[in-house]
Enzyme design. Structure first.
Site: not given
Length: 511
Positions: A109, A173, A286
């Protein structure tokens, strides 16, 4: 004494085979010279090479010469010692092994090839997780920590911990990232204002240094390596095990999205919420932006309210979404109504635009998985992701908003993806670690998570990123990029600033 000539010849041939270098040639035509005596599980088939050549960013395409699928950390150590030149083909040779690049890869990632090794060897860390004994995730007897193979994913850590009624305290997240990968950067999300990043919640590490040494480290044992590796971008070694802090796990979550049309009210409320220190404080915070020139995702809101949410965005062109959550179980249920009441009475949001869901704890933490499934279904997951992530000092956040959000982003013909915007506390970060943050008590996490799919041109998004960086530089806004990929030494020196000398010294010590 008699000897068996046949046995002596066989033994000699075996010895020569072990000392003779073996040419590993991938089907992409890249050669890696590895001796048989290293006893490595090396893959060079087209599928393995192709999988290791790309990452989530889908911007770079760099072929390694081979992929190592290790069964033990010792296998990785042998490779690193060899790559570092600590090997000779025979006892009389003065020529050491040629150096080549080695990179650890978890779930791939990274955004711009940070886990690639052009012409070198990529270490597939998921192989170590699969062979870890007794398991990739082992929760301690008292449930206060978990020993985790670095190639394991955070979702696996969460599942194993929840089975014992405990949980890590801070998450990214997206849970389908490797533990070693996030710890090499920082690991940030909506809990960072309370518990700090994931690197602030590690008790101990097993690391294979760049020189091939197998070292256990902690704040008291080999602290120089411990603090260097956490947030160290993989520059000092490869994490193979992490001891992760755990705490009591809640069972359910009150999940709220609260809409603002005024930026000052939005940031003021965010900053007040992250400063609270009593039982009524939120557990997750957030923020994100909804803009009329982008895709207005109203799926979180009740069907009956989705039209008026979209209308609000069109009316103001930009709406600021405060996203908060309060965790609870049967013991903390009595205070939940007080928390909601406090939020309703004290926050300066747009009237009648507070929305709430009640969801299981795991489902809340795994919420991005649903977004992934949606994007995969329409072919917008495996596209270029020219993301730009940064930390912005609180003292300049209004200037940043005027110049970047309103001056650049809102004036784009169209935007794609999500823009994150939320504050966090510096005192939850350990300055001994390699990760860099602004030198202010409060700073903002800002993420432009754009996707170059459909009509959104990659070059246009890259140009936007450049203009954002240029604006900050020209305006004297001292941002710190996160998940960056600099190509010039002077950029790295600027990024690390006062930590550059320590970073360079640790690089010499361990790599």
């Amino acid at each position: 004494m008699t000897t068996n000539p046949s046995f002596s010849i066989i033994a000699l041939m075996t010895l020569l085979m072990c000392l003779t270098p073996t040419l590993i040639k991938s089907e992409e035509g890249i050669d890696v010279l590895l001796p048989i005596s290293l006893n490595l599980t090396v893959l060079t088939d087209p599928f393995s090479i192709s999988a290791a050549s790309r990452d989530f960013g889908n911007i770079t395409d760099v072929n390694p010469g081979a992929v190592l699928c290790p069964s033990t950390p010792a296998e990785v150590a042998r490779l690193l010692r060899f790559a570092n030149g600590d090997f000779s083909y025979d006892s009389e040779s003065t020529t050491s092994s040629p150096g080549f690049k080695v990179a650890a890869r978890g779930q791939g990632h990274s955004l711009r090839g940070q886990a690639s090794a052009p012409g070198g060897v990529v270490v597939n860390m998921t192989c170590l997780a699969k062979t870890a004994t007794p398991a990739a995730v082992v929760v301690s007897t008292h449930g206060t920590y978990a020993d985790v193979a670095a190639g394991a994913m955070w979702v696996e850590v969460l599942e194993a911990a929840l089975a014992r009624g405990v949980s890590p305290v801070t998450f990214t997240d997206y849970l389908y990232l490797s533990v070693g990968g996030t710890l090499s950067n920082a690991g940030i999300g909506g809990q960072v204002f309370r518990h700090g990043p994931q690197i602030s919640n590690v008790h101990e590490l097993d690391v294979i240094t760049g020189k091939g040494g197998m070292v256990t480290c902690s704040p008291k044992l080999n602290p120089e390596l411990f603090y260097g590796v956490l947030g160290g971008l993989g520059q000092f070694g490869i994490i193979t095990r992490a001891r992760i802090a755990l705490d009591h796990a809640p069972t359910r979550v009150k999940w709220l999205r609260i809409l603002y049309s005024d930026f000052s009210a939005f940031t003021r409320d965010q900053e007040r919420l992250i400063s609270m220190a009593n039982d009524l404080r939120v557990d997750f915070l957030e923020g994100q932006l909804m803009m009329s020139n982008g895709i207005v995702d109203t799926s979180f809101f009740p069907l009956s309210d989705q039209t008026r949410v979209a209308s609000l965005v069109n009316e103001h062109r930009i709406i600021y979404v405060l996203e908060v959550a309060k965790y609870y179980d049967t013991t903390t249920l009595p205070i939940i109504d007080q928390v909601i009441d406090t939020l309703t009475r004290t926050l300066g949001f747009t009237s009648e635009f507070m929305f709430m869901q009640d969801v299981p704890y795991f489902d809340f933490l795994n919420r991005v998985r649903n977004e992934e499934d949606k994007l995969r279904s329409i072919g917008l997951w495996e596209v270029p992701h020219p993301w730009l992530n940064m930390f912005v000092p609180k003292s300049r956040v209004l200037d940043f908003h005027e110049g970047v959000i309103k001056g650049l982003l809102l004036n784009q013909t169209a935007t794609s993806g999500v823009t994150l915007f939320y504050p966090t506390n510096r005192n939850k970060w350990n300055n001994l670690m390699s990760a860099m943050i602004p030198n202010e008590d409060v700073f903002y996490v800002v993420g432009f998570l754009q996707s170059a799919g459909g009509s959104h041109n990659f070059e246009e998004l890259e140009s936007l990123n450049d203009r954002i960086i240029n604006f900050c530089n020209n305006s004297g806004i001292k941002i710190k990029e996160y998940l960056m990929h600099y190509t010039k030494k002077e950029d790295w020196i600027k990024h690390f600033g006062p930590k550059w000398s320590d970073f360079s010294r640790r690089k010499m010590m361990f790599d």
